[in-house]
Design a protein around this motif. Sequence first.
Motif, short mmCIF file in Angstrom:
data_model
loop_
_atom_site.label_atom_id
_atom_site.label_comp_id
_atom_site.label_asym_id
_atom_site.label_seq_id
_atom_site.Cartn_x
_atom_site.Cartn_y
_atom_site.Cartn_z
N TYR A 144 14.50 6.57 85.94
CA TYR A 144 13.14 6.36 85.75
C TYR A 144 12.59 6.10 84.33
CZ TYR A 144 12.22 7.37 90.74
OH TYR A 144 12.17 7.34 92.09
N ALA A 145 13.12 6.85 83.25
CA ALA A 145 12.69 6.68 82.08
C ALA A 145 13.25 5.26 81.38
CB ALA A 145 13.06 8.09 81.25
N ALA A 146 14.57 5.04 81.79
CA ALA A 146 15.16 3.91 81.09
C ALA A 146 14.27 2.68 81.63
CB ALA A 146 16.55 3.98 81.38
N LYS A 147 14.22 2.68 83.05
CA LYS A 147 13.49 1.72 83.71
C LYS A 147 12.00 1.44 83.08
CE LYS A 147 12.74 1.60 88.15
NZ LYS A 147 12.63 1.38 89.46
N PHE A 148 11.51 2.20 83.04
CA PHE A 148 10.16 2.43 82.36
C PHE A 148 10.14 1.92 80.78
CE2 PHE A 148 6.30 4.05 80.16
CZ PHE A 148 5.26 3.76 80.94
N SER A 149 11.00 2.05 80.31
CA SER A 149 11.25 1.82 78.96
C SER A 149 11.47 0.26 78.73
CB SER A 149 12.36 2.50 78.10
OG SER A 149 11.93 3.75 77.96
N ILE A 150 12.44 -0.18 79.71
CA ILE A 150 12.75 -1.74 79.93
C ILE A 150 11.49 -2.49 79.98
CG2 ILE A 150 13.86 -3.30 81.07
CD1 ILE A 150 16.69 -1.07 81.29
#
Length: 265
Positions: A144-150
């Motif tokens: 979730y954090a990686a996708k939000f950052s992308i």
Amino acid sequence: TVAVVSGRSVPDSTAGQAPALATVAVPSAPGYAGTPTPYAYRNDNGITAIILACLLLAAIVLSRSGFYLTHRLRETLHAHSHSADDSEHTENEVGGFIALTGMTCMLWGLMYYDYLLDRTPAIAGVGSPYVVVALAAGGMAVYYAAKFSIYSAVNAVFFSARQRREWAETYLLQTVATGVLLIPLVLAVAYQDLTPHRQAVYSAVVVALGKLVLFYRSGRTFFNGRGAWVHNFLYFCTLEVIPALLLWRALLWAAGKAAIQYLFN
């Protein structure tokens, strides 16, 4: 009873006593080990504590922000933009929603370990289930954090600050709603022995609803012109569908590695 000793009558001291029993050796027969009780969530106090903690967290956050959450979900399904008051209120509620996002990750972790048990039941005796649940929940949090950052990096190039804020709020609300919808599923899995087929159907419906809402909102937020659905489709497939498929493949790979490790160690 009286015994006669040297012409005198002497009382018999053994009178009234039960005769001594001889010790008899009982032959021992070879025994057989009973069938062990299969591992189940409902028999694990630690898992029950995790589920109760998730329920308590959801109850606290929803009791304080339930009206706002339902109001924002209704707005999400409409075309109009959010007001400045809504944005200010979001800042006050973001802590609770982040906590519910953590709950969502933990519920996915519980579902993943149950999937491992269905795939290889004997894996329950290898290692601690809490470690597997924690690792799966941590993996979901990283996802979730990686996708939000992308999303943040890509949207900062092409869209305005207002559009980015609306999308971030929509993404957070969709994650929270997914966690709330997962609560009945986890309870049914833990205490009602829900079949794997029904688990898969329910999980697929929850995930599909979330993706449809995000696809609808990405079109409303970013792409409004004629023919813009093509750009929305490419945007959504690149940043939402492909990462989800990669996550699914990673989870299947991890499940296979766990089964192989059990069989050959």
